[in-house]
Design an enzyme around this catalytic site. Structure first.
Site, short mmCIF file in Angstrom:
data_model
loop_
_atom_site.label_atom_id
_atom_site.label_comp_id
_atom_site.label_asym_id
_atom_site.label_seq_id
_atom_site.Cartn_x
_atom_site.Cartn_y
_atom_site.Cartn_z
N CYS A 30 55.08 -7.12 43.38
CA CYS A 30 54.89 -7.11 41.92
C CYS A 30 55.91 -6.19 41.24
O CYS A 30 55.84 -4.98 41.39
CB CYS A 30 53.46 -6.66 41.63
SG CYS A 30 53.12 -6.24 39.92
N CYS A 33 54.47 -3.63 38.85
CA CYS A 33 53.79 -2.58 39.63
C CYS A 33 54.80 -1.53 40.10
O CYS A 33 54.54 -0.33 40.01
CB CYS A 33 53.09 -3.18 40.84
SG CYS A 33 51.78 -4.37 40.46
#
Length: 125
Positions: A30, A33
């Site tokens: 991600c 993230c």
């Protein structure tokens, strides 16, 4: 204190033994993230009295399911055993700091009273 890896094995102990626990649900693939990670790490360093946990949604699928994680990153905050905040998306440092200060300032007796009132209302309805 840096961030703590949270797993199914240490989740309950972490929440029970600490007044405030921030949880960052993330995954290695991600991009947002990965971009949020340094902001979260800096907040952990600046707020040593709070536990900042990271939950890898790939490795900890049961925890992710228990929190009904649908998008990442998602931040959840548990204070005194009660989830008091949850938001999906990477927060800028200033917004994360606002959340930290807001959680610190909560009157937990009032929060519990509001939860009890909600539950009583649902039981009657």
């Amino acid at each position: 204190m840096s961030t703590l890896e949270i797993t199914a094995d240490n989740f309950n102990d972490t929440v029970e033994q600490n007044a405030i626990v921030f949880l960052d649900f993330w995954a290695a693939w991600c991009g947002p993230c990965r971009n949020f990670a340094p902001v979260y790490e800096a907040a952990a360093e600046a707020n040593q009295d709070i536990v900042f946990g990271k939950i890898d949604t790939e490795a900890q699928q049961d925890l992710a399911a228990a929190f009904q994680i649908r998008s990442i990153p998602t931040i959840a905050v548990i204070r005194e055993g009660v989830m008091v905040f949850r938001e999906s998306g990477a927060l800028p440092a200033s917004a994360l700091e606002q959340v930290i200060q807001g959680v610190r300032g909560l009157d937990m007796d009032q929060v519990r009273a509001e939860i009890a009132a909600q539950q009583a209302g649902q039981a009657q309805g």
